[in-house]
Design an enzyme around this catalytic site. Structure first.
Site, PDB file in Angstrom:
ATOM      1  N   SER A 176       0.821  -1.217   0.000  1.00 30.62           N
ATOM      2  CA  SER A 176       0.000   0.000   0.000  1.00 30.62           C
ATOM      3  C   SER A 176       0.854   1.266   0.000  1.00 30.62           C
ATOM      4  O   SER A 176       0.323   2.362   0.163  1.00 30.62           O
ATOM      5  CB  SER A 176      -0.913   0.002   1.234  1.00 30.62           C
ATOM      6  OG  SER A 176      -0.143  -0.083   2.410  1.00 30.62           O
TER       7      SER A 176
ATOM      8  N   THR B 289      -1.492   3.648   4.835  1.00 32.83           N
ATOM      9  CA  THR B 289      -0.534   4.725   4.591  1.00 32.83           C
ATOM     10  C   THR B 289       0.536   4.672   5.670  1.00 32.83           C
ATOM     11  O   THR B 289       0.211   4.393   6.822  1.00 32.83           O
ATOM     12  CB  THR B 289      -1.254   6.092   4.700  1.00 32.83           C
ATOM     13  OG1 THR B 289      -2.222   6.176   3.660  1.00 32.83           O
ATOM     14  CG2 THR B 289      -0.306   7.267   4.611  1.00 32.83           C
TER      15      THR B 289
ATOM     16  N   THR C 272       1.736   6.905   0.376  1.00 25.91           N
ATOM     17  CA  THR C 272       0.784   5.825   0.128  1.00 25.91           C
ATOM     18  C   THR C 272       0.607   5.593  -1.366  1.00 25.91           C
ATOM     19  O   THR C 272       0.881   6.499  -2.177  1.00 25.91           O
ATOM     20  CB  THR C 272      -0.589   6.176   0.757  1.00 25.91           C
ATOM     21  OG1 THR C 272      -1.462   5.048   0.659  1.00 25.91           O
ATOM     22  CG2 THR C 272      -1.258   7.362   0.065  1.00 25.91           C
TER      23      THR C 272
ATOM     24  N   ARG D 101      -7.449   9.698  -9.049  1.00 25.09           N
ATOM     25  CA  ARG D 101      -8.048   9.954  -7.730  1.00 25.09           C
ATOM     26  C   ARG D 101      -7.011  10.546  -6.758  1.00 25.09           C
ATOM     27  O   ARG D 101      -5.885  10.084  -6.652  1.00 25.09           O
ATOM     28  CB  ARG D 101      -8.581   8.626  -7.179  1.00 25.09           C
ATOM     29  CG  ARG D 101      -9.109   8.679  -5.742  1.00 25.09           C
ATOM     30  CD  ARG D 101      -8.196   7.951  -4.796  1.00 25.09           C
ATOM     31  NE  ARG D 101      -8.822   7.720  -3.497  1.00 25.09           N
ATOM     32  CZ  ARG D 101      -8.152   7.393  -2.397  1.00 25.09           C
ATOM     33  NH1 ARG D 101      -6.852   7.237  -2.450  1.00 25.09           N
ATOM     34  NH2 ARG D 101      -8.780   7.213  -1.265  1.00 25.09           N
ATOM     35  N   VAL D 102      -7.389  11.604  -6.057  1.00 27.07           N
ATOM     36  CA  VAL D 102      -6.550  12.158  -4.989  1.00 27.07           C
ATOM     37  C   VAL D 102      -7.390  12.179  -3.722  1.00 27.07           C
ATOM     38  O   VAL D 102      -8.505  12.705  -3.737  1.00 27.07           O
ATOM     39  CB  VAL D 102      -6.090  13.600  -5.314  1.00 27.07           C
ATOM     40  CG1 VAL D 102      -5.332  14.195  -4.144  1.00 27.07           C
ATOM     41  CG2 VAL D 102      -5.220  13.622  -6.562  1.00 27.07           C
TER      42      VAL D 102
ATOM     43  N   ASP E 268      -6.925  12.042   0.910  1.00 25.81           N
ATOM     44  CA  ASP E 268      -6.389  12.871   1.982  1.00 25.81           C
ATOM     45  C   ASP E 268      -4.864  12.943   2.051  1.00 25.81           C
ATOM     46  O   ASP E 268      -4.287  13.996   2.351  1.00 25.81           O
ATOM     47  CB  ASP E 268      -6.932  12.403   3.342  1.00 25.81           C
ATOM     48  CG  ASP E 268      -6.525  10.968   3.695  1.00 25.81           C
ATOM     49  OD1 ASP E 268      -6.226  10.181   2.765  1.00 25.81           O
ATOM     50  OD2 ASP E 268      -6.530  10.633   4.891  1.00 25.81           O
TER      51      ASP E 268
ATOM     52  N   THR F 165      -4.829   7.818   8.425  1.00 29.73           N
ATOM     53  CA  THR F 165      -4.863   6.663   7.535  1.00 29.73           C
ATOM     54  C   THR F 165      -6.272   6.091   7.587  1.00 29.73           C
ATOM     55  O   THR F 165      -6.960   6.206   8.591  1.00 29.73           O
ATOM     56  CB  THR F 165      -3.782   5.613   7.910  1.00 29.73           C
ATOM     57  OG1 THR F 165      -3.879   4.505   7.019  1.00 29.73           O
ATOM     58  CG2 THR F 165      -3.918   5.116   9.338  1.00 29.73           C
ATOM     59  N   GLY F 166      -6.680   5.493   6.479  1.00 35.35           N
ATOM     60  CA  GLY F 166      -8.049   4.980   6.392  1.00 35.35           C
ATOM     61  C   GLY F 166      -8.696   5.497   5.124  1.00 35.35           C
ATOM     62  O   GLY F 166      -8.000   5.898   4.182  1.00 35.35           O
TER      63      GLY F 166
ATOM     64  N   GLY G  17      -9.594   7.715   2.812  1.00 35.61           N
ATOM     65  CA  GLY G  17      -9.184   9.107   2.633  1.00 35.61           C
ATOM     66  C   GLY G  17     -10.138   9.934   1.809  1.00 35.61           C
ATOM     67  O   GLY G  17     -10.075  11.165   1.841  1.00 35.61           O
TER      68      GLY G  17
HETATM   69  N1  ASP Z   1      -5.875   7.419   3.295  1.00 36.55           N
HETATM   70  C1  ASP Z   1      -5.331   6.648   2.201  1.00 36.55           C
HETATM   71  C2  ASP Z   1      -6.108   6.975   0.958  1.00 36.55           C
HETATM   72  O1  ASP Z   1      -7.316   7.035   1.036  1.00 36.55           O
HETATM   73  C3  ASP Z   1      -5.353   5.185   2.414  1.00 36.55           C
HETATM   74  C4  ASP Z   1      -5.064   4.689   3.809  1.00 36.55           C
HETATM   75  O2  ASP Z   1      -4.392   5.339   4.553  1.00 36.55           O
HETATM   76  O3  ASP Z   1      -5.531   3.618   4.186  1.00 36.55           O
HETATM   77  O4  ASP Z   1      -5.510   7.084  -0.088  1.00 36.55           O
END
Ligand code: ASP
Length: 323
Positions: A79, A183, A201, A211-212, A214, A233-234, A236
């Protein structure tokens, strides 16, 4: 484990009872060098590398950059960086950002192809240009001008994963669904006013090209100022709409403990959109003294975070808002 007390609290006017960590009872003085706080288990090695760089005379920015490089270079982390899972067209598309809280300067890159260390390119955007964010082809051309060598970022493993996704008769897509992500977010403080945040990430696997979310957006995926730093993270796509990192650091600047600031963000998100309770939303935070916080939305998708302090590393699970 960090000395984090747990307390119950009533969520959203009594709609649900949840548990989060509260601030440690008393603030400690941390004077044994720099402190690094990173997301996920790969953060343990990243912190160790950052600690080494700092102990060897590197700056806090060097430490955070090189610590993150370690994860970007690892083909087994699917990732981030080299070996990151590609977008829906099979191209690895990387995002990263770095911020120096002492100077309030940031640099980031979005949708960067063919360069395995986007955090290093982001740092050069910050240090060599008057811009903050560069994207796509322009970011790639900038990286090449700065001496980076384009390379194939797909590994046999990530190519195989992508082919399996593409050839599945009915696969999830980002027109409706979500897939793997994570991330590396790293925060560092040196106890002498230095505060740095960085993240890197490949975003969501099989995302729609272009795609962009967070991670490369200052104030969203990462943020640092004189008061402290935060990273997210998560999911975004959703987290960007809450400007998570700047929200947390502003709360710290107002006097909140980093844990309280992380908890506040989770509460805000869950209150504003109850449908968010089931997805993955996670944050880490540190203040300039080295007090830390971390939180996830729910315990089904827990956040692991790595802490480097007193020249030793530990791995923890962040408290969740919802059980
Ligand atoms: N936040 C990141 C994104 O959406 C992915 C992640 O951190 O899990 O690109």
């Amino acid at each position: 484990m960090e000395p984090i007390d747990r307390r119950g609290f009533l969520f959203a006017a009594g709609a649900a009872t949840a548990t989060l960590a509260s601030a440690p009872a008393s603030a400690q003085t941390h004077n044994a060098g720099a402190i690094f706080l990173s997301t996920w288990d790969f953060g343990v090695e990243a912190n160790r590398r950052a600690g080494e760089i700092y102990a060897g005379g590197g700056s806090l920015l060097d430490a955070v950059e090189k610590g993150i490089n370690l994860v970007e270079d690892d083909p087994n982390v699917t990732s981030v960086g080299y070996g990151g899972l590609p977008n829906s067209e099979g191209e690895v598309e990387l995002d990263a950002g770095i911020m120096d809280g002492a100077t309030h300067r940031a640099g980031s890159v979005c949708n960067l192809h063919k360069i395995k260390n986007p955090i290093s390119v982001a740092r050069l955007v910050m240090e060599k240009t008057r811009h903050t964010t560069m994207a796509g082809d322009g970011a790639l051309r900038f990286a090449i001008e700065m001496g980076f060598t384009p390379q194939q970022l797909l590994t046999p493993k990530s190519l195989e994963e992508w082919l399996r996704w593409r050839n599945a008769s009915k696969h999830e897509t980002f027109w409706i669904d979500a897939r793997n992500h994570d991330t590396i977010g790293m925060l560092g403080v040196d106890g002498r006013g230095g505060v740095v945040a960085g993240c890197s990430t490949s975003g969501l696997a099989c995302k729609i090209p272009g795609r962009v979310a967070d991670s490369p957006l200052v104030g969203c995926g990462y943020y640092a100022d004189a008061a402290g730093a935060a990273a997210a993270t998560g999911n975004g796509d959703v987290m960007a709409n809450y400007c998570t990192s700047v929200f947390i650091v502003r709360r710290i600047a107002q006097g909140a403990h980093p844990q309280e600031a992380c908890d506040d963000l989770m509460r805000l998100m869950a209150r504003s959109a109850p449908n968010l309770r089931d997805d993955m939303y996670c944050v880490i935070a540190i203040d300039r003294h080295g007090e830390i916080g971390a939180a996830s939305m729910n315990s089904k998708q827990p956040l692991q975070y790595a802490l480097w302090r007193n020249e030793g590393g530990t791995l923890h699970t962040a408290p969740a808002l919802l059980g």
